[in-house]
Write an enzyme that holds these catalytic residues in place. Structure first.
Site, mmCIF file in Angstrom:
data_model
loop_
_atom_site.group_PDB
_atom_site.id
_atom_site.type_symbol
_atom_site.label_atom_id
_atom_site.label_comp_id
_atom_site.label_asym_id
_atom_site.label_seq_id
_atom_site.Cartn_x
_atom_site.Cartn_y
_atom_site.Cartn_z
ATOM 1 N N GLU A 53 -6.571 7.975 -6.386
ATOM 2 C CA GLU A 53 -6.256 9.006 -5.409
ATOM 3 C C GLU A 53 -6.949 10.302 -5.771
ATOM 4 O O GLU A 53 -6.567 11.369 -5.317
ATOM 5 C CB GLU A 53 -4.743 9.225 -5.302
ATOM 6 C CG GLU A 53 -4.084 9.826 -6.532
ATOM 7 C CD GLU A 53 -3.641 8.773 -7.527
ATOM 8 O OE1 GLU A 53 -2.822 9.061 -8.404
ATOM 9 O OE2 GLU A 53 -4.128 7.598 -7.422
ATOM 10 N N ASN A 90 2.542 5.411 -1.734
ATOM 11 C CA ASN A 90 2.329 3.973 -1.846
ATOM 12 C C ASN A 90 3.647 3.208 -1.810
ATOM 13 O O ASN A 90 3.751 2.131 -1.232
ATOM 14 C CB ASN A 90 1.563 3.629 -3.134
ATOM 15 C CG ASN A 90 0.062 3.787 -2.970
ATOM 16 O OD1 ASN A 90 -0.460 3.684 -1.854
ATOM 17 N ND2 ASN A 90 -0.631 4.072 -4.067
ATOM 18 N N ASP A 139 -6.826 15.866 -6.648
ATOM 19 C CA ASP A 139 -5.890 14.771 -6.886
ATOM 20 C C ASP A 139 -4.760 14.900 -5.877
ATOM 21 O O ASP A 139 -4.100 15.954 -5.793
ATOM 22 C CB ASP A 139 -5.334 14.826 -8.311
ATOM 23 C CG ASP A 139 -4.421 13.649 -8.583
ATOM 24 O OD1 ASP A 139 -4.776 12.518 -8.186
ATOM 25 O OD2 ASP A 139 -3.357 13.862 -9.214
ATOM 26 N N ASP A 185 -3.931 3.129 1.633
ATOM 27 C CA ASP A 185 -5.374 3.048 1.868
ATOM 28 C C ASP A 185 -5.748 3.795 3.147
ATOM 29 O O ASP A 185 -6.802 4.465 3.222
ATOM 30 C CB ASP A 185 -5.805 1.589 1.973
ATOM 31 C CG ASP A 185 -5.752 0.886 0.627
ATOM 32 O OD1 ASP A 185 -5.628 1.580 -0.405
ATOM 33 O OD2 ASP A 185 -5.847 -0.384 0.597
#
Length: 993
Positions: A908, A873, A865, A882
């Site tokens: 993620e 983000n 993770d 992305d």
């Protein structure tokens, strides 16, 4: 009328000579009621009931008749009634009049028709009229055969089939080709003015004979000499009517009276009894009596033991009778200057204001100890008299009285319950006592008066309870009152029934109360009856005690209770009755049950009723009687009582238009034959269709119009139809006189219609045959050619198509394989990173877990993770996020082995499957991955971007599922996050192992 001035002037002179009667002879009676002497030529003719008690109906211009003067009546072979009127011939089918008044069509010199006859051999209608008019009608066309300028008064067809006509200028014999022979006084006629013509049939000792009645006597035709021979035993005066009776007696009416001849070789003799006259018409009735019409006395009937008369006061349209006719159903028809009427001796007899009733809406009917019938209406009280009824209205209280109940006591006293005056005591028709509100009644409405046999006590049913009163000559006093407070179910009383134990059954519009006798004489204890326990009935209209049981007519059928067993039974529509609501109930001497309601009178045979009472059957049979059986109306009423049996066993009913009586002993002999059905027309959208014709294929609609030619009660004739070739069963049409079919396919058809009177049997069907032709494309040859062509084209097309389909199949198979591969790839691949997606990971993990268990091989997974990815983000937006995800996926993929599977597990989150690897080896590999991620540079994106990853590791344990393995890996990842991130944590279960 055309050229009517001279014609009508001459006709008026002629009719003046014919219709103005000569002075009455001494044998004629001045009163409508003539008496008979000890001798009568009519030996065996006995009337079953007076004329004024026959069912009588009349028709006039108000009903569609074109003129009220009906000069002649006849009946065709089919059953149509034909009428000769001053507006032309008229055809009547029981429902409507068809008037033939266009002289361009009928070919008559004038509209007026004086006579009408039917040639039974050809079913041709022959019409005679003014100015020598003589025409025939074969059902399709009118043909003229006019004579000279005289007036054709009567036409006949003799036994040889020859047509004869009596005119103002002599007698004519008309040949089949239309030529005629003229007979005058030179050929033996007493006078040229010939008014009546009669073809006597072959009967007994009598040979067929043609009689002519002139203004100067009678003559008969002698075929040998071709001459007329005068009858010398009759006076030389105007002859009015001639008739040969079924007993062989010849009867002739003239201006000098009525004459008869028993045998052909005997002279004519004057009728032995006085008869009103002059007589205008003669007919033999179904009972063998002589029916006679007069100028001013109306209609009479002369029998062997009686003579009675009716006139306008009895319902006859006019007292001047023009003709009398007996039809095939034995109905008697009487034509007058005021229309025409029908009389029939029906099963039921109706009594209305025409028979002396005071008012027509009857609520109560009862009989006293002298056998005198009393009737109470909404207008007063009437009692039976010699010719009908007479009003009891000598007292002012009786002038306008709404009567609800009648109870005769003894020979002279009658108690009358009223709507506004309480209860009245009538002694010999005079009011001698009254019990109303002023005398102690709480309500002036007394719906029921019931006397207690053997006492002077009366039971009074009112809206305010049950009253016990004592009636003595000249007085009525109130004794006791029962109400809801005493235990009654309701204060409103509609009927009272006394059983064999002296107990009372008192009903209302919604309940029933049983009055149980106490030890004290004529004292009762009310107990409500629980109707809900055994019936849906609530409103009880009438009750009667019969053969140990009480019987009740209700709104939901019939209720009965045995006094011995106390068992209730309920008979209703469920058990075969045609309706539930009955207002009256009674039994005849043979224990047949009679129920009356607003839809008619029911008779249930005693054997059926007993079988039902014994539970041997669930349904009962019945007979339903309506207007067709003589009732002026089928709507009966309710009152106290509304039905009674007189001393002769006749049952009387209260009805909305009078009182109705029936002799139960005549029921078995009474049968109304179903009338024949006639198909009057068949019309399509392309015109009329005749039987046997071919229906054009372009026709989309066929309408059949039909009628039952019966005259008992034509408005109530029921119809069923069936189109064989289309309908599987008979279709009920009720009283509708037409049926329509649309869009019939080609084929053979037979339309059938049958009739019956209510309660009767269906008649034999009347048929109409036709064929509907087909379009060319509906013909068999067309379909054969079409099928062969279609097969040829189909085979060729199929062969070519198979080849094309095979090529297409190969091409499609290739495309499918390619597309399948693409779809399988898309279904298992993450679109952003190109790694395996969650679905692919789950499938592969399941396979590896099963393989590891099967081969006892090591299997370890790691969950990764990215740390603080939300901040990434937020800083670089989702587009930047992305880009980082794609770069990290390449880093992970580059630092694991070829046998390892890398998947994007979530947003993620990443997952790695490490087959044949224990936890320690996996820790080494994934630690390499962690370091590589931490050192990753994103120069093309942002040099300052820095990403770390937390990793949880778990190794597959014995008997562990893939889901449990994932849970442990996820728990290890959770601990890695808790330990500060950017680290690797192994699940403790794996370490312990």
């Amino acid at each position: 009328m055309r050229d009517g001035g001279i014609g009508w002037l001459a006709l008026s002179i002629a009719l003046l000579l014919v219709f103005v009667p000569a002075p009455l002879l001494a044998q004629s009676s001045d009163s409508p009621e003539a008496t008979t002497s000890d001798f009568s030529p009519l030996v065996a003719s006995v009337a079953s009931k007076p004329l004024n008690q026959h069912a009588l109906r009349s028709w006039s211009t108000r009903d569609g008749l074109p003129h009220n003067s009906v000069n002649r009546i006849a009946q065709s072979n089919e059953g149509y009634l034909w009428l000769a009127t001053w507006e032309g011939p008229v055809r009547y089918n029981g429902r409507e009049f068809v008037v033939f008044d266009d002289i361009d069509v009928t070919k008559m010199p004038e509209q007026g028709a004086l006579d009408l006859a039917i040639d039974k051999n050809t079913n041709t209608v022959i019409v005679g009229g003014p100015r020598g008019g003589l025409v025939t009608f074969d059902g399709q066309q009118w043909q003229p055969n006019n004579l000279d300028s005289g007036y054709v008064f009567e036409t006949v067809i003799n036994d040889l089939g020859e047509r004869w006509a009596a005119t103002a200028n002599g007698v004519f014999r008309i040949a089949a080709d239309g030529s005629h022979t003229h007979y005058t006084t030179e050929h033996g006629l007493p006078a040229d003015f010939s008014f009546r013509l009669y073809a006597a049939p072959d009967l007994g000792k009598r040979q067929p004979r043609l009689w002519v009645g002139t203004e100067s006597g009678v003559a008969y035709y002698d075929g040998v000499s071709d001459q007329f021979i005068p009858e010398r035993s009759l006076p030389n005066v105007q002859i009015r009517a001639l008739r040969l009776l079924s007993n062989g007696m010849m009867v002739i009416a003239s201006d000098d009276g009525l004459f008869y001849q028993n045998q052909p070789d005997q002279p004519f003799r004057p009728w032995p009894q006085p008869v009103n006259g002059p007589i205008t018409a003669i007919e033999e009735g179904p009972e063998g009596c002589l029916w006679v019409g007069t100028f001013e006395y109306g209609l009479g009937r002369v029998c062997s033991d009686s003579q009675d008369w009716i006139s306008v006061a009895d319902g006859l349209p006019n007292s001047h009778v023009l003709d009398i006719f007996k039809d095939r159903e034995n109905n008697m028809w009487v034509s007058t200057h005021g229309g025409f009427a029908q009389l029939r001796d029906s099963l039921f007899t109706s009594f209305t204001p025409n028979q002396g009733l005071k008012g027509s809406y009857v609520r109560s009917i009862n009989v006293d100890d002298n056998g005198v019938m009393w009737v109470g209406t909404n207008d007063g009280v009437s009692r039976r008299a010699a010719r009908g009824f007479e009003a009891a209205e000598d007292d002012p209280l009786l002038k306008a009285l709404s009567v609800l109940s009648i109870e005769p006591v003894g020979e002279n006293i009658v108690y009358v319950g009223t709507y506004t005056e309480g209860v009245l005591q009538l002694t010999n028709g005079q009011v001698t006592a009254q019990l109303g509100r002023q005398q102690g009644l709480t309500h002036s409405e007394v719906r029921v008066v019931k006397s207690i046999p053997g006492t002077s006590l009366l039971l009074l049913g009112t809206p305010n309870g049950l009253m016990l009163a004592e009636g003595m000559p000249g007085s009525i006093r109130l004794v006791k009152r029962y109400t809801v407070a005493d235990g009654m179910a309701s204060d409103f009383v509609t009927s009272i029934t006394i059983d064999s134990d002296g107990a009372l059954w008192v009903t209302s519009t919604s309940s029933m109360t049983y009055f149980k006798s106490t030890e004290q004489p004529y004292s009762w204890r009310p107990e409500p009856v629980d109707l809900e326990a055994f019936t849906n009935a609530r409103n009880t209209f009438a009750g009667v005690f019969h053969q140990g049981s009480v019987w009740f007519a209700t709104d939901q059928g019939l209720l009965t209770r045995s006094i011995e067993t106390a068992n209730w039974r309920w008979l209703s529509r469920r058990n075969g009755l045609p309706f539930d609501k009955s207002f009256t109930i009674n039994f005849d001497a043979n224990d047949n049950l009679w129920l009356g309601g607003s839809r008619g009178i029911l008779r249930i045979p005693a054997e059926d009723l007993q079988a039902w009472l014994k539970s041997e059957v669930d349904t009962v049979s019945y007979q339903l009687f309506t207007e067709a059986d003589g009732m002026i109306t089928r709507q009966l009423t309710t009152g106290g009582p509304a039905s009674v049996v007189d001393r002769d066993g006749h049952i009387w009913f209260a009805a909305a238009l009078g009182a109705v009586a029936v002799d139960p002993d005549q029921v078995e002999d009474h049968g109304v034959q179903s009338p024949p059905a006639v198909i009057e027309s068949v019309r399509t959208d392309m015109g009329l269709l005749n039987s046997g014709d071919e229906l054009d294929p372009n026709s989309s609609r066929v309408e059949f119009r039909y009628v039952g030619l019966g005259y008992y009660m034509p408005e109530h004739i029921l119809y069923q139809v069936r189109l064989r070739g289309f309908d599987d069963n008979w279709i009920d049409r009720g009283r509708v006189l037409n049926t329509e079919y649309t869009a019939l396919p080609a084929g053979e058809y037979t339309f059938s219609v049958r009739t019956k009177y209510p309660g009767g049997q269906w008649s034999l069907p009347t048929d109409f045959h036709f064929h509907k032709s087909a379009y060319f494309y509906q013909q068999p040859w067309f379909w054969f050619v079409l099928v062969i062509s279609v097969l040829t084209i189909t085979i060729t097309s199929v062969h070519w198509r198979i080849r094309a389909l095979e090529n297409t199949r190969k091409r499609l198979q290739k495309m499918v394989r390619e597309q399948t591969q693409e779809l399988e790839t898309l279904a298992l691949q993450d679109a952003l990173t190109g790694l395996a997606n969650r679905r692919a990971f789950d499938q592969r993990l399941g396979e590896e877990v099963r393989r590891g268990k099967r081969h006892e091989a090591n299997l370890t997974i790691g969950l990764l993770d990215l740390d603080h990815f939300k901040a990434i983000n937020d800083r670089y937006l989702h587009t930047g996020g992305d880009q980082i995800l794609k770069e990290i996926s390449r880093v992970i993929q580059a630092n694991v082995r070829d046998i390892d599977v890398v998947a994007r597990w979530g947003g993620e989150e990443f997952a790695v499957i490490l087959p044949h690897t224990n936890v320690y080896e996996a820790r080494r590999i994934l630690e390499r991955v962690r370091i590589a991620v931490e050192e990753a540079q994103f120069e093309e994106f942002d040099r300052d971007a820095h990403v770390t990853v937390s990793i949880g590791i778990a190794e597959l344990q014995r008997n562990e599922s893939a889901e449990e393995l994932l849970i442990r890996a996820d728990r290890a990842l959770y601990h890695a996050k808790g330990d500060g991130r950017n680290c690797l944590v192994i699940d403790t279960a794996a370490l312990n192992t």
